[in-house]
Design a protein around this motif. Structure first.
Motif, mmCIF file in Angstrom:
data_model
loop_
_atom_site.group_PDB
_atom_site.id
_atom_site.type_symbol
_atom_site.label_atom_id
_atom_site.label_comp_id
_atom_site.label_asym_id
_atom_site.label_seq_id
_atom_site.Cartn_x
_atom_site.Cartn_y
_atom_site.Cartn_z
ATOM 1 N N ILE A 126 193.102 90.660 77.066
ATOM 2 C CA ILE A 126 191.706 90.644 76.687
ATOM 3 C C ILE A 126 191.463 89.695 75.535
ATOM 4 N N ALA A 127 190.268 89.365 75.371
ATOM 5 C CA ALA A 127 189.859 88.575 74.179
ATOM 6 C C ALA A 127 188.898 89.308 73.275
ATOM 7 N N LEU A 128 189.006 89.116 72.242
ATOM 8 C CA LEU A 128 188.032 89.890 71.176
ATOM 9 C C LEU A 128 187.076 88.757 70.560
ATOM 10 N N ALA A 129 185.864 88.804 70.683
ATOM 11 C CA ALA A 129 184.989 87.883 69.931
ATOM 12 C C ALA A 129 184.366 88.430 68.723
ATOM 13 N N LYS A 130 184.557 87.617 67.463
ATOM 14 C CA LYS A 130 184.111 88.090 66.412
ATOM 15 C C LYS A 130 182.524 88.549 66.053
ATOM 16 N N LYS A 131 181.746 87.887 66.649
ATOM 17 C CA LYS A 131 180.226 88.156 66.140
ATOM 18 C C LYS A 131 179.887 89.576 66.544
ATOM 19 N N GLN A 132 179.868 89.907 67.924
ATOM 20 C CA GLN A 132 179.618 91.378 68.263
ATOM 21 C C GLN A 132 180.731 92.379 68.457
ATOM 22 N N GLU A 133 181.750 91.732 68.240
ATOM 23 C CA GLU A 133 183.092 92.506 68.370
ATOM 24 C C GLU A 133 183.318 92.914 69.882
ATOM 25 N N GLU A 134 182.917 92.041 70.740
ATOM 26 C CA GLU A 134 182.872 92.220 72.160
ATOM 27 C C GLU A 134 184.344 92.012 72.778
ATOM 28 N N ILE A 135 184.572 92.775 73.709
ATOM 29 C CA ILE A 135 185.848 92.754 74.475
ATOM 30 C C ILE A 135 185.705 92.128 75.624
ATOM 31 N N PHE A 136 186.482 90.956 76.237
ATOM 32 C CA PHE A 136 186.290 90.492 77.128
ATOM 33 C C PHE A 136 187.546 90.661 78.130
ATOM 34 N N LEU A 137 187.288 90.883 79.247
ATOM 35 C CA LEU A 137 188.528 91.345 80.542
ATOM 36 C C LEU A 137 188.362 90.235 81.205
ATOM 37 N N ALA A 147 180.925 100.356 69.749
ATOM 38 C CA ALA A 147 180.330 100.435 68.513
ATOM 39 C C ALA A 147 181.676 99.837 67.502
ATOM 40 N N LYS A 148 181.106 99.207 66.441
ATOM 41 C CA LYS A 148 182.054 98.452 65.387
ATOM 42 C C LYS A 148 182.710 99.660 64.914
ATOM 43 N N ASN A 149 182.179 100.814 64.607
ATOM 44 C CA ASN A 149 183.102 101.894 63.772
ATOM 45 C C ASN A 149 183.725 102.671 64.732
ATOM 46 N N ASN A 150 183.830 102.414 66.023
ATOM 47 C CA ASN A 150 184.631 103.316 67.025
ATOM 48 C C ASN A 150 186.060 102.869 66.584
#
Length: 180
Positions: A126-137, A147-150
């Motif tokens: 996976i890749a984790l992008a910083k801006k939105q803390e998005e997870i790419f598969l 959610a960032k606090n998850n």
């Protein structure tokens, strides 16, 4: 001693729960016992290094950390550098295989690294992008947003930040040695 044992057990249970939820979220075949996280550090291609940090059972496993000096890439190209690091990592069959690979970056990093991975690892990246803390598969055109606090997001952010610190420290070390 009893209080320490109780605290340790509850922290381990919580960590295992987060990892189990991560496995479900990412639809991983195996429990993510060994998680490897990768980052690149350089300034315009100078003194470039790639870091590999490892979490085992959700805990830092610093004995397994590795630094890769980037070879043959002279300009700033984090995606090509990341690809090189993962290709070199894959050659180390004596190291335990990862259950999950986390790349610092977004879709571009994932798109470059994914085809270069051994087939057995392609479903584990996976890749984790910083801006939105998005997870790419690799199998999804759109990112997963949690959610960032998850607790899953917090764990991934912690891991990514650890990889970043490790890479930066080694970049600085190389850079400062060049002035000696």
């Amino acid at each position: 001693q009893n209080a320490h044992d109780y605290l340790e057990k509850n922290l381990n249970n919580k960590q295992s729960s987060v990892l189990l939820n991560l496995q479900k979220l990412l639809k991983l075949t195996n429990f993510p016992n060994r998680i490897e996280v990768y980052d690149i550090s350089n300034i315009q291609g100078q003194y470039a290094v790639g870091s590999m940090i490892v979490f085992t059972d959700g805990k830092i496993d610093s004995d397994q950390y590795r630094i890769f000096k980037i070879k043959g890439i002279k300009q700033a190209n984090d995606t090509a550098m990341l690809k090189q690091v993962l290709q070199r990592r894959a050659k180390h069959s004596e190291w335990p295989a990862p259950d999950l690979i986390v790349l610092d970056g977004g879709k571009p990093q994932l798109n470059i690294v994914y085809p270069a991975l051994p087939k057995a690892w392609q479903s584990k990246v996976i890749a984790l992008a910083k801006k939105q803390e998005e997870i790419f598969l690799p199998s999804k055109p759109k990112s997963l947003k949690i959610a960032k606090n998850n607790p899953i997001s917090l764990l991934l952010q912690h891991m990514r930040n650890q990889a970043h610190r490790f890479a930066i420290n080694h970049y600085r070390k190389q850079h400062s040695q060049s002035y000696k």
